[in-house]
Design a protein around this motif. Structure first.
Motif, PDB file in Angstrom:
ATOM      1  N   ASN A  96       0.849  -1.146   0.054  1.00 62.09           N
ATOM      2  CA  ASN A  96       0.017   0.053   0.223  1.00 62.09           C
ATOM      3  C   ASN A  96       0.885   1.185   0.032  1.00 62.09           C
ATOM      4  O   ASN A  96       0.727   2.156  -0.704  1.00 62.09           O
ATOM      5  N   THR A  97       1.924   1.201   0.871  1.00 61.96           N
ATOM      6  CA  THR A  97       2.695   2.560   0.961  1.00 61.96           C
ATOM      7  C   THR A  97       3.454   2.820  -0.129  1.00 61.96           C
ATOM      8  O   THR A  97       3.432   3.875  -0.528  1.00 61.96           O
ATOM      9  N   ILE A  98       4.280   1.863  -0.888  1.00 62.00           N
ATOM     10  CA  ILE A  98       4.889   2.270  -1.885  1.00 62.00           C
ATOM     11  C   ILE A  98       3.885   2.536  -3.373  1.00 62.00           C
ATOM     12  O   ILE A  98       4.366   3.462  -4.105  1.00 62.00           O
ATOM     13  N   HIS A  99       2.780   1.744  -3.420  1.00 64.99           N
ATOM     14  CA  HIS A  99       1.853   2.209  -4.472  1.00 64.99           C
ATOM     15  C   HIS A  99       1.337   3.730  -4.279  1.00 64.99           C
ATOM     16  O   HIS A  99       1.323   4.450  -5.151  1.00 64.99           O
ATOM     17  N   ASN A 100       1.148   4.197  -2.955  1.00 60.42           N
ATOM     18  CA  ASN A 100       0.691   5.516  -2.648  1.00 60.42           C
ATOM     19  C   ASN A 100       1.889   6.422  -3.085  1.00 60.42           C
ATOM     20  O   ASN A 100       1.719   7.422  -3.715  1.00 60.42           O
ATOM     21  N   TYR A 101       3.046   5.911  -2.513  1.00 57.17           N
ATOM     22  CA  TYR A 101       4.240   6.797  -3.028  1.00 57.17           C
ATOM     23  C   TYR A 101       4.172   7.197  -4.477  1.00 57.17           C
ATOM     24  O   TYR A 101       4.516   8.146  -4.715  1.00 57.17           O
ATOM     25  N   GLY A 353      -5.477   1.283   6.076  1.00 60.56           N
ATOM     26  CA  GLY A 353      -4.470   1.942   5.128  1.00 60.56           C
ATOM     27  C   GLY A 353      -4.238   3.446   5.481  1.00 60.56           C
ATOM     28  O   GLY A 353      -3.547   3.989   4.886  1.00 60.56           O
ATOM     29  N   ALA A 354      -4.943   3.993   6.445  1.00 63.20           N
ATOM     30  CA  ALA A 354      -4.797   5.376   6.663  1.00 63.20           C
ATOM     31  C   ALA A 354      -3.301   5.540   7.037  1.00 63.20           C
ATOM     32  O   ALA A 354      -2.686   6.801   6.783  1.00 63.20           O
ATOM     33  N   GLY A 355      -2.768   4.909   7.875  1.00 63.75           N
ATOM     34  CA  GLY A 355      -1.404   4.922   8.131  1.00 63.75           C
ATOM     35  C   GLY A 355      -0.495   4.815   7.277  1.00 63.75           C
ATOM     36  O   GLY A 355       0.562   5.492   7.300  1.00 63.75           O
ATOM     37  N   ASP A 356      -0.715   3.978   6.322  1.00 62.00           N
ATOM     38  CA  ASP A 356       0.288   3.761   5.310  1.00 62.00           C
ATOM     39  C   ASP A 356       0.242   5.023   4.202  1.00 62.00           C
ATOM     40  O   ASP A 356       1.212   5.232   3.770  1.00 62.00           O
ATOM     41  N   GLY A 357      -1.141   5.659   4.186  1.00 60.41           N
ATOM     42  CA  GLY A 357      -0.862   6.847   3.261  1.00 60.41           C
ATOM     43  C   GLY A 357      -0.228   8.033   4.051  1.00 60.41           C
ATOM     44  O   GLY A 357       0.631   8.667   3.422  1.00 60.41           O
ATOM     45  N   ALA A 358      -0.200   8.160   5.345  1.00 58.67           N
ATOM     46  CA  ALA A 358       0.332   9.123   6.063  1.00 58.67           C
ATOM     47  C   ALA A 358       2.388   8.886   5.824  1.00 58.67           C
ATOM     48  O   ALA A 358       2.858   9.846   5.490  1.00 58.67           O
ATOM     49  N   LEU A 359       2.464   7.525   5.852  1.00 58.70           N
ATOM     50  CA  LEU A 359       3.940   6.968   5.633  1.00 58.70           C
ATOM     51  C   LEU A 359       4.363   7.250   4.361  1.00 58.70           C
ATOM     52  O   LEU A 359       5.379   7.719   4.147  1.00 58.70           O
ATOM     53  N   SER A 360       3.531   7.104   3.487  1.00 57.12           N
ATOM     54  CA  SER A 360       3.869   7.273   1.830  1.00 57.12           C
ATOM     55  C   SER A 360       4.167   8.824   1.844  1.00 57.12           C
ATOM     56  O   SER A 360       4.995   9.388   0.836  1.00 57.12           O
ATOM     57  N   ALA A 361       3.194   9.622   2.266  1.00 53.46           N
ATOM     58  CA  ALA A 361       3.881  11.220   2.317  1.00 53.46           C
ATOM     59  C   ALA A 361       5.080  11.467   2.988  1.00 53.46           C
ATOM     60  O   ALA A 361       5.760  12.395   2.444  1.00 53.46           O
ATOM     61  N   LEU A 362       5.583  10.781   4.142  1.00 52.59           N
ATOM     62  CA  LEU A 362       6.666  11.118   4.608  1.00 52.59           C
ATOM     63  C   LEU A 362       7.861  10.521   3.656  1.00 52.59           C
ATOM     64  O   LEU A 362       8.814  11.352   3.539  1.00 52.59           O
ATOM     65  N   LEU A 363       7.468   9.478   3.086  1.00 52.07           N
ATOM     66  CA  LEU A 363       8.653   8.838   2.252  1.00 52.07           C
ATOM     67  C   LEU A 363       8.869   9.815   0.870  1.00 52.07           C
ATOM     68  O   LEU A 363      10.004   9.835   0.402  1.00 52.07           O
TER      69      LEU A 363
END
Length: 432
Positions: A96-101, A353-363
């Motif tokens: 989820n995180t790298i897709h969002n990134y 997935g809300a936390g994954d979204g937050a992390l993708s923004a940081l990345l």
């Protein structure tokens, strides 16, 4: 590289310069800016069920339950027969995180994991690929004879989410499929704690090897904690891994409490900063915290109202930019907090997935800093070895906005990037 957040044009770097070569789908470590994610590849099946359904299959409500392939097939057949399935989504916290990134940055990322060697229509692997950004480079996945994982999200009438996980071959990733040159060239490596619960499976040493490669090549390492119960069960092993191999730790308030024994997010984050350089802590309706270090020489005082909680005036230096503690001559702990964007959605459709979204923004912000440093190494933005391009406060705003987008939709992944301009988001939100 699309720039993170919304800024005035003067903040942009020269992305308009002509590209000397045609773009490629596969990353080039010597030319591209990208992040690497290592994950258990899994497809999420979402279904609405009764409490009786959980009892029938001996599924513990509200928890993540591992089930064997036969049980998973029986559950899936029952759901199909009763027309309970609402959606199929590509899943996995790192997937989820790298897709969002890649959606946010409109740029490349690399997924390390497994994939079915033979993909048939309607199979878990088919759904995974269909729901993953084309910017995610899957050329380094390990082929396996069986299925990837299947995670069945069972939603009861009270809104509680229960997970039945059928691993398939998702934990068969071995150390031979961790390409050192790909990890070495990354802006960051991100993985999760879930492989720790699969003792004896190849994915655990593979994850540790990837973390070791990242450290050898000075690539920032990012870890998400998974669930409260996983943290409680593997606390000692997790702490050892975090101390030795992790720079950035992402979690929610329950996982933070399980790790530290402290229910207050600020106190928990302060303790965790004794082990890592940066902490992203989501706290549900209370918003999110970003906590880390900056050098005393480069600290910048906020113009926002000063906040106090368990720590007095904790956000005073939130206009500072994060740094690795080891890069600071005189490290100063910095804490930033933000309330949910616009108070949160009027109707929360999905918390997964809300936390994954937050992390993708940081990345995205970490990789933007990497890209800018490669493009304009003499810029005043790089007078010190900062970890991110933006300040603690600015990253909070960006992460907060991405989390809102996830909460307001049914899927756990972004289907599009954030709007360039939006009526509901005043410019002052970004410019303050």
């Amino acid at each position: 590289m699309k720039f993170p957040g919304q800024r005035k044009l003067k903040h942009y770097f020269p992305v308009s310069q002509p590209k000397p070569t045609l773009p490629t789908s596969e990353v080039r470590p010597d030319k591209d800016t990208y992040i690497v994610g290592l994950d258990e590849t899994i497809v999420d099946v979402v279904a609405n069920v009764s409490d009786q359904f959980l009892e029938t299959f001996n599924i513990q409500k509200g928890l993540s339950n591992l089930v064997d392939s036969d049980t998973a097939s029986a559950i899936y057949q029952e759901l199909t027969a009763n027309q309970c399935i609402s959606d199929h989504f590509a899943g996995g916290t790192i997937g989820n995180t790298i897709h969002n990134y890649s959606v946010l940055a409109d740029d490349k990322s690399v997924l390390l994991g497994v994939m079915s060697a033979n993909i048939t229509l309607g199979s878990p692997a088919y759904h995974y690929i269909c729901h993953t950004s084309s910017k995610v480079d899957m050329n380094h996945l390990q082929g396996v004879p069986g299925d990837i994982g299947r995670g069945i999200t069972l939603i009861t009438p009270d809104g509680e989410r229960t997970f039945a996980i059928a691993p398939g071959d998702m934990d068969e990733l071995n150390t031979e499929h961790i390409p050192e040159h790909i990890v070495a060239g990354a802006a960051a490596l991100v993985t999760c704690a879930y492989p720790l619960r699969h003792q004896g499976k190849p994915i655990k040493p593979a994850m540790i090897k990837a973390l070791k490669y990242a450290h050898q090549h000075h690539v920032p390492t990012v870890l998400t904690l998974g669930t409260k119960h996983l943290v409680e069960e593997y606390q000692d092993e997790l702490l050892a891994l975090i101390k030795n191999d992790v720079n950035v730790l992402a979690m929610n308030e329950l996982e933070a409490e399980a790790l530290t024994g402290l229910s207050d997010p600020l106190q928990a984050a302060s303790v965790i900063l004794d082990y890592v350089d940066l902490v992203l802590l989501t706290a549900g309706p209370d918003g999110m915290y970003l906590c880390g270090y900056t050098d005393d020489e480069f600290k910048r005082e906020t113009t926002h109202p000063i906040k106090s909680g368990s720590l007095a005036d904790f956000n005073r230096w939130e206009f500072s930019r994060p740094m690795l503690k080891s890069a600071c001559k005189q490290p100063v702990k910095v804490f930033s907090h933000i309330d949910p964007y616009m108070g949160g959605p009027e109707k929360i459709r999905n918390t997964n997935g809300a936390g994954d979204g937050a992390l993708s923004a940081l990345l995205h912000d970490i990789s933007a800093n990497h890209f800018h440093k490669e493009t304009l190494p003499k810029s005043s933005k790089h007078l010190a070895p900062f970890l991110t391009y933006s300040s603690f406060a600015q990253i909070c705003k960006y992460s907060n906005r991405v989390s809102y987008e996830i909460l307001a939709q049914n899927a756990s992944r972004l289907s599009r990037g954030l709007p360039e301009r939006e009526d509901s988001l005043e410019e002052a939100y970004w410019e303050r």
